[in-house]
Design an enzyme around this catalytic site. Structure first.
Site, PDB file in Angstrom:
ATOM      1  N   HIS A  69      26.806  19.978  58.638  1.00 43.95           N
ATOM      2  CA  HIS A  69      26.038  20.280  59.857  1.00 43.95           C
ATOM      3  C   HIS A  69      24.780  19.425  59.874  1.00 43.95           C
ATOM      4  CE1 HIS A  69      28.250  24.329  60.257  1.00 43.95           C
ATOM      5  NE2 HIS A  69      28.773  23.436  61.067  1.00 43.95           N
ATOM      6  N   GLU A  72      20.880  20.554  59.352  1.00 46.50           N
ATOM      7  CA  GLU A  72      20.512  21.332  58.161  1.00 46.50           C
ATOM      8  C   GLU A  72      20.007  20.388  57.075  1.00 46.50           C
ATOM      9  OE1 GLU A  72      24.097  23.669  57.537  1.00 46.50           O
ATOM     10  OE2 GLU A  72      24.053  24.356  59.616  1.00 46.50           O
ATOM     11  N   ARG A 125      24.180  19.719  65.705  1.00 46.31           N
ATOM     12  CA  ARG A 125      24.946  20.325  64.602  1.00 46.31           C
ATOM     13  C   ARG A 125      26.283  19.610  64.325  1.00 46.31           C
ATOM     14  NH1 ARG A 125      26.411  25.844  62.564  1.00 46.31           N
ATOM     15  NH2 ARG A 125      28.610  26.250  62.909  1.00 46.31           N
ATOM     16  N   HIS A 193      24.653  24.368  53.073  1.00 46.08           N
ATOM     17  CA  HIS A 193      24.213  24.551  54.461  1.00 46.08           C
ATOM     18  C   HIS A 193      22.810  25.147  54.476  1.00 46.08           C
ATOM     19  CE1 HIS A 193      28.148  24.347  56.743  1.00 46.08           C
ATOM     20  NE2 HIS A 193      28.571  24.338  55.485  1.00 46.08           N
ATOM     21  N   GLU A 268      23.859  29.036  51.963  1.00 47.87           N
ATOM     22  CA  GLU A 268      22.942  28.877  53.092  1.00 47.87           C
ATOM     23  C   GLU A 268      21.548  28.854  52.478  1.00 47.87           C
ATOM     24  OE1 GLU A 268      23.766  28.440  56.231  1.00 47.87           O
ATOM     25  OE2 GLU A 268      25.918  28.799  55.974  1.00 47.87           O
TER      26      GLU A 268
END
Ligand code: PAY
Ligand code: ZN
Length: 309
Positions: A69, A72, A125, A193, A268
């Site tokens: 992505h 990020e 993204r 991510h 994440e």
């Protein structure tokens, strides 16, 4: 040329800078570091990765994919931090990681998107493949395992557009082909991510848990405990479907579901979802602490997976 000798983790870099740094690592450590082309992008860029392999060829592998992505930014920065630590650290536990595994690290799984976040839209993204009047498929909804069953969109303008078919994106198609070609047994597949400080494991396409969910939970517990040791950073999480939301077509589901991969996790990274910091714009001053605690966590994770055999 770009000054790769000055490359550091106090700032975010453009694609070209990181690629130049990676190329210089391979030149400077020809017996340890190999530059890999994991694939191509729609706009013709290379998806560059590094294989880090110290003496002795028969070793289990660890695969790290970051930047799928585009917005990020902490993810590629953390991936290159880990590469640098594996090559330069004098800490025993990190030296062992470098000695005992073959590492495959792709800091930029979506180079076209990343370039676009630097030139046109910081919050982009997806990939940049044109689809009618819109652009891009979500490369973390595009992998060929239970593709587009849930938590993805069939509308090309959506940020979670699954693409017109599984592996429609040359980025996921070519990177998946590269992964499938790796001969080492992959013990751990890690997808990086941001944001919200979650640690996630399969599956995203179903509420059903993996057969060895006890093993996943054990490794998960050790990894989120380790991530908090240094700076008291709290992670939560679990299986993707329950912990965050249903999402089919993610790389970790494909890796775990179709490949001979022992375990697959998705981090994440910072910040948390209730932070004052805008989620995708983690200040550069946090690259080092976020990456240090990530490496603490991955170190413990690798040890736990090894214990499970
Ligand atoms: O399998 O990794 C997964 C699914 C979870 C991520 C996804 O949607 O692909 C979670 C989101 C992400 O990192 O892309 C979370 C962030 C905050 C977002 O953009 O929604
Ligand atoms: Zn993401």
């Amino acid at each position: 040329g770009r000054a790769s000798s000055e490359y550091n983790w106090g700032q975010y870099y453009e694609l070209e800078d990181t690629y130049a740094w990676m190329q210089s690592l391979a030149r400077q450590n020809p017996n340890i570091v190999t530059l890999i082309e994991g694939g191509k992008t729609y706009q013709g860029r290379s998806i560059l990765g590094l294989k880090i392999s110290k003496s002795g060829s028969e070793k289990p592998g660890i695969f790290i994919e970051a930047g799928i992505h585009a917005r990020e930014w902490i993810a590629p920065a953390a991936a290159t931090f880990i590469v640098n630590q594996l090559l330069t650290s004098s800490v025993d536990s990190i030296k062992q990681l470098a000695d005992n595994y073959n590492w495959y690290v792709f800091p930029h799984a979506n180079p076209d998107g990343y370039v676009y976040t630097h030139t046109k839209d910081r919050l982009w993204r997806k990939t940049r493949t044109p689809y009618g009047s819109c652009f891009g498929a979500d490369p973390n909804r595009n992998w060929g395992f239970h593709w587009n069953e849930v938590g993805a969109s069939s509308s090309a303008c959506s940020d979670t557009y699954a693409g017109p078919k599984a592996f429609s994106e040359i980025e996921t198609l070519s990177l998946s082909n590269y992964i499938a070609s790796i001969k080492d047994k992959i013990q751990l597949y890690v997808s990086l991510h941001a944001y919200s400080q979650y640690l996630l494991y399969p599956y995203g396409h179903t509420k059903s848990l993996p057969d060895n969910v006890k093993d996943f939970q054990q490794v998960f517990n050790a990894a989120i405990s380790a991530v908090s040791q240094r700076y008291n950073t709290k992670y939560t999480g679990g299986n993707i479907y329950d912990a965050i939301y249903p999402a089919a077509g993610a790389s970790v589901d494909w890796a775990y579901g179709t490949q001979d991969v022992r375990m697959a996790f998705c981090y994440e990274l910072r910040p948390s979802s209730n932070s004052n910091v805008p989620g995708f714009k983690l200040p550069a001053s946090q690259i080092i602490p976020a990456s240090e605690e990530l490496l603490d966590s991955i170190t413990v994770m690798v040890g736990e997976v090894q214990k499970l055999g």
